[in-house]
Design an enzyme around this catalytic site. Structure first.
Site, mmCIF file in Angstrom:
data_model
loop_
_atom_site.group_PDB
_atom_site.id
_atom_site.type_symbol
_atom_site.label_atom_id
_atom_site.label_comp_id
_atom_site.label_asym_id
_atom_site.label_seq_id
_atom_site.Cartn_x
_atom_site.Cartn_y
_atom_site.Cartn_z
ATOM 1 N N GLN A 43 15.361 10.502 44.627
ATOM 2 C CA GLN A 43 16.138 9.333 45.022
ATOM 3 C C GLN A 43 15.416 8.010 44.777
ATOM 4 O O GLN A 43 16.064 6.966 44.699
ATOM 5 C CB GLN A 43 16.536 9.450 46.493
ATOM 6 C CG GLN A 43 17.489 10.621 46.733
ATOM 7 C CD GLN A 43 17.871 10.782 48.182
ATOM 8 O OE1 GLN A 43 17.197 11.472 48.924
ATOM 9 N NE2 GLN A 43 18.953 10.153 48.601
ATOM 10 N N ARG A 101 7.494 9.214 55.316
ATOM 11 C CA ARG A 101 7.939 10.530 54.838
ATOM 12 C C ARG A 101 8.389 10.385 53.386
ATOM 13 O O ARG A 101 9.272 9.580 53.085
ATOM 14 C CB ARG A 101 9.095 11.048 55.706
ATOM 15 C CG ARG A 101 9.639 12.361 55.188
ATOM 16 C CD ARG A 101 10.800 12.912 56.022
ATOM 17 N NE ARG A 101 11.246 14.150 55.421
ATOM 18 C CZ ARG A 101 12.518 14.488 55.197
ATOM 19 N NH1 ARG A 101 13.502 13.686 55.563
ATOM 20 N NH2 ARG A 101 12.821 15.627 54.601
ATOM 21 N N HIS A 146 12.851 18.600 48.316
ATOM 22 C CA HIS A 146 14.006 17.773 48.681
ATOM 23 C C HIS A 146 15.014 17.855 47.526
ATOM 24 O O HIS A 146 15.299 16.866 46.859
ATOM 25 C CB HIS A 146 13.576 16.332 48.963
ATOM 26 C CG HIS A 146 14.531 15.564 49.834
ATOM 27 N ND1 HIS A 146 14.193 15.021 51.052
ATOM 28 C CD2 HIS A 146 15.837 15.249 49.658
ATOM 29 C CE1 HIS A 146 15.241 14.392 51.591
ATOM 30 N NE2 HIS A 146 16.249 14.514 50.753
ATOM 31 N N ASN A 190 13.894 20.582 52.829
ATOM 32 C CA ASN A 190 14.739 19.587 53.489
ATOM 33 C C ASN A 190 16.189 20.049 53.496
ATOM 34 O O ASN A 190 16.748 20.358 52.446
ATOM 35 C CB ASN A 190 14.659 18.257 52.732
ATOM 36 C CG ASN A 190 15.640 17.228 53.299
ATOM 37 O OD1 ASN A 190 15.455 16.735 54.406
ATOM 38 N ND2 ASN A 190 16.693 16.924 52.558
ATOM 39 N N GLU A 191 16.800 20.080 54.677
ATOM 40 C CA GLU A 191 18.216 20.414 54.813
ATOM 41 C C GLU A 191 18.627 21.601 53.940
ATOM 42 O O GLU A 191 19.434 21.464 53.017
ATOM 43 C CB GLU A 191 19.099 19.201 54.475
ATOM 44 C CG GLU A 191 18.918 18.024 55.406
ATOM 45 C CD GLU A 191 20.076 17.018 55.321
ATOM 46 O OE1 GLU A 191 21.021 17.241 54.540
ATOM 47 O OE2 GLU A 191 20.016 16.008 56.046
ATOM 48 N N ASN A 331 17.103 15.979 60.971
ATOM 49 C CA ASN A 331 17.888 14.890 60.378
ATOM 50 C C ASN A 331 19.193 14.778 61.158
ATOM 51 O O ASN A 331 19.974 15.732 61.197
ATOM 52 C CB ASN A 331 18.235 15.188 58.910
ATOM 53 C CG ASN A 331 17.016 15.146 58.009
ATOM 54 O OD1 ASN A 331 15.919 14.811 58.444
ATOM 55 N ND2 ASN A 331 17.216 15.478 56.743
ATOM 56 N N TYR A 333 22.541 12.185 61.931
ATOM 57 C CA TYR A 333 23.248 10.962 61.530
ATOM 58 C C TYR A 333 24.466 10.658 62.386
ATOM 59 O O TYR A 333 24.814 9.501 62.579
ATOM 60 C CB TYR A 333 23.713 11.079 60.073
ATOM 61 C CG TYR A 333 22.610 10.903 59.061
ATOM 62 C CD1 TYR A 333 21.822 11.983 58.662
ATOM 63 C CD2 TYR A 333 22.351 9.663 58.496
ATOM 64 C CE1 TYR A 333 20.806 11.827 57.732
ATOM 65 C CE2 TYR A 333 21.336 9.495 57.559
ATOM 66 C CZ TYR A 333 20.571 10.576 57.186
ATOM 67 O OH TYR A 333 19.564 10.415 56.270
ATOM 68 N N GLU A 400 15.040 12.039 59.694
ATOM 69 C CA GLU A 400 16.019 11.130 59.064
ATOM 70 C C GLU A 400 17.039 10.691 60.098
ATOM 71 O O GLU A 400 17.477 11.486 60.939
ATOM 72 C CB GLU A 400 16.793 11.809 57.928
ATOM 73 C CG GLU A 400 16.050 11.921 56.640
ATOM 74 C CD GLU A 400 16.891 12.555 55.525
ATOM 75 O OE1 GLU A 400 18.111 12.285 55.441
ATOM 76 O OE2 GLU A 400 16.305 13.325 54.751
HETATM 77 C C1 NOJ Z 1 20.171 13.700 54.030
HETATM 78 C C2 NOJ Z 1 19.358 13.878 52.783
HETATM 79 O O1 NOJ Z 1 18.165 14.514 53.113
HETATM 80 C C3 NOJ Z 1 19.091 12.573 52.052
HETATM 81 O O2 NOJ Z 1 18.575 12.895 50.801
HETATM 82 C C4 NOJ Z 1 20.360 11.759 51.963
HETATM 83 O O3 NOJ Z 1 20.176 10.585 51.215
HETATM 84 C C5 NOJ Z 1 20.812 11.422 53.364
HETATM 85 N N1 NOJ Z 1 21.136 12.655 54.038
HETATM 86 C C6 NOJ Z 1 22.045 10.505 53.427
HETATM 87 O O4 NOJ Z 1 23.119 11.120 52.840
#
Ligand code: NOJ
Length: 498
Positions: A43, A101, A146, A190-191, A331, A333, A400
């Site tokens: 990213q 991170r 990731h 990650n996720e 993470n 949100y 996150e």
């Molecule tokens: C989780 C992901 O780990 C990250 O890469 C992504 O940009 C964010 N969510 C927001 O969508």
């Protein structure tokens, strides 16, 4: 901190909060709490084929199918952090954060994914970054995976091939031995749910396979084994000298029942089990959640399949995965409202049907510029309590948390977001006594937001993706967060005790 009289007066005269901030706590974050910022290799780095880096699945996916992203763009250059890493560290220093991170691009250090060929310029890139962070007293929190699998490994079957766990173990060993002297907190994957559901369940993410009834479950098992392998390698070979911590990063919205009915409450808990327990249970408790085993087994047999589409974990595998954590990387949100629907559709093998449930959001939760993300700060406190009670991880780190918009420099909604979620987190820490030790806001920079390309912004620093220089500019949210880091206080004036 002592409580000056002036502070008390301000508090009791109500000056702690401006309009709309009535629920923001005016307590201080503990001195030991770590504030930070987060990013991920694909990213931000760019430099996709520079200095011997190998191709990864996102390079291939978007070079072959540019229309996968909203703006037809890709991560070839991204924020150009491959060249601008010093400037990034300078920004982190200005924020005053104590932790950054970031993730390692597997193919940058092992171009084919295999430890037989190490790409020294790629290694140097991360060593330089780590040394620069150290020189500025910023601790790294390093993610090994990731979402950017080396293309060669994808051609071997990617996360559907059990041997990828062996490749991952070798990669992890290389990373620990090259970088481990600088790293005290590692995250393996990650996720993993996103990797499986978006990469192998629909065409959204690389590699773009649609195996939503079975491949996604196999992907999950293999990622868990890969994570556990890396954990055990660290534990045996590196922990004695490097003395760091290692875990994985999991994600979920907070799932709130849409009503008080027993059915909706059960549906919300099932949603947690399918979307979170799927990965958390094997690591923190041992084995898949019972509700997943039962439902997928039953549905498989109704579909005429003689075994469960959820691959069994043998006792040996359960023991191998169980306990492979030193902390809980989370993470978080947003929140969802979950409702019950009868479990009667067995038309096709499908995760979403296996799980059932209706998902929606409450109209009172302010919307972001992306459909999955709403402002629901209570989610933070509820979720860390849920994790603490159920999984007893000892220590939670918020890896996150962030807001998505299309604003450029003035971004009041992002300020509201971080303020609200951090307030909710601080209540969990101070009132509920949940041991949350750190928070890396997503994200340091406006970066490549996967299939949204550069159309959705999540950074606290604005990046001009049209300028060759990828110019960085402070947003109002960045300045707000900087102040929070400096004062450990979310409002104008804080107090020590209620
Ligand atoms: C989780 C992901 O780990 C990250 O890469 C992504 O940009 C964010 N969510 C927001 O969508």
């Amino acid at each position: 901190m002592n409580l000056p009289l002036k502070t008390l007066i301000l508090f009791f005269t109500g000056c702690c909060c401006v309009v709309g901030e009535e629920n923001i706590t005016n307590r201080y974050f503990p001195e030991t709490f770590q504030f930070g910022l987060a990013s991920a290799a694909y990213q931000v780095e760019g430099g996709w084929n520079e200095d011997g880096k190998g191709e990864n699945i996102w390079d291939r996916f978007l070079h072959e199918q540019p229309n996968r992203t909203t703006d037809g763009k890709n991560g070839d250059v991204a924020c150009d952090s491959y060249h601008k890493w010093k400037e990034d560290v300078e920004l982190l220093k200005e924020f005053g954060v104590s932790v950054y991170r970031f993730s390692i691009s597997w193919a940058r250090i092992l171009p084919d994914g295999s430890a037989n060929r190490i790409n020294q310029p790629g290694v140097d890139y991360y060593l330089n970054l780590l040394k620069e962070l150290k020189a500025n007293n910023i601790e790294p929190l390093v993610t090994l995976y990731h979402w950017d699998l080396p293309q060669h490994l994808s051609e071997l079957g990617g996360w559907l091939n059990p041997q990828i766990a062996d490749y991952f173990g070798e990669y992890a060993r290389v990373a620990f031995s090259l970088f481990g002297d600088y790293v005290k907190r590692w995250a393996t994957v990650n996720e993993p749910k996103s990797t499986c559901l978006l990469g192998y369940g629909n065409t959204m993410d690389a590699p773009g396979l649609v195996l939503i009834g079975d491949g996604i479950y196999q992907c999950a098992k293999i990622q868990l084994l890969a994570h556990a392998k890396a954990y055990h390698i660290y534990d045996k070979e590196f922990r004695p000298t490097q003395k760091g911590k290692i875990s994985l990063v999991l994600d979920t919205p907070w799932n709130e029942p849409i009503s008080d009915s027993a059915n909706d409450k059960e549906a919300a808990e099932r949603e947690m089990q399918f979307g979170f327990g799927w990965f958390a249970n094997p690591v923190y408790l041992g084995d898949w959640p019972d509700v997943m085993k039962e439902r997928i087994n039953n549905r498989s047999s109704q579909e005429g399949i003689g075994f469960s589409r959820l691959p069994e974990l043998s006792q040996e595998e359960i023991d191998y995965i169980n306990g492979t954590f030193d902390y809980f990387g989370l993470n978080i949100y947003t929140a969802l409202l979950v409702g019950y629907i009868p479990d009667d559709d067995i038309s096709v093998p499908n995760y979403w049907l296996d799980k059932g449930n209706t998902l929606s959001s409450d109209p009172s939760w302010p919307a972001s510029s992306t459909d999955w993300l709403h402002y629901a700060p209570f989610a933070m406190r509820k979720l860390v309590n849920y994790i603490n009670d159920l999984y007893k991880p000892g220590e939670i780190f918020i890896t996150e948390n962030g807001w998505c918009d299309e604003e450029l420099i003035e971004d009041p909604d992002r300020i509201r977001y971080h303020k609200g979620y951090l307030s909710s987190l601080l209540d969990a820490i101070l009132i509920d006594k949940v041991n949350v030790v750190g928070y890396t806001a997503w994200s340091l920079l406006d970066n490549f937001e996967w299939t949204s390309g550069y159309t959705q912004r999540l950074g606290l620093i604005y990046v001009d993706h049209d300028s060759p220089n990828r110019t960085r500019t402070w947003k109002s949210s960045g300045l707000y967060y900087k102040k929070v880091v400096e004062t450990r206080c979310l409002v104008d004036t804080c107090i020590d005790e209620i």
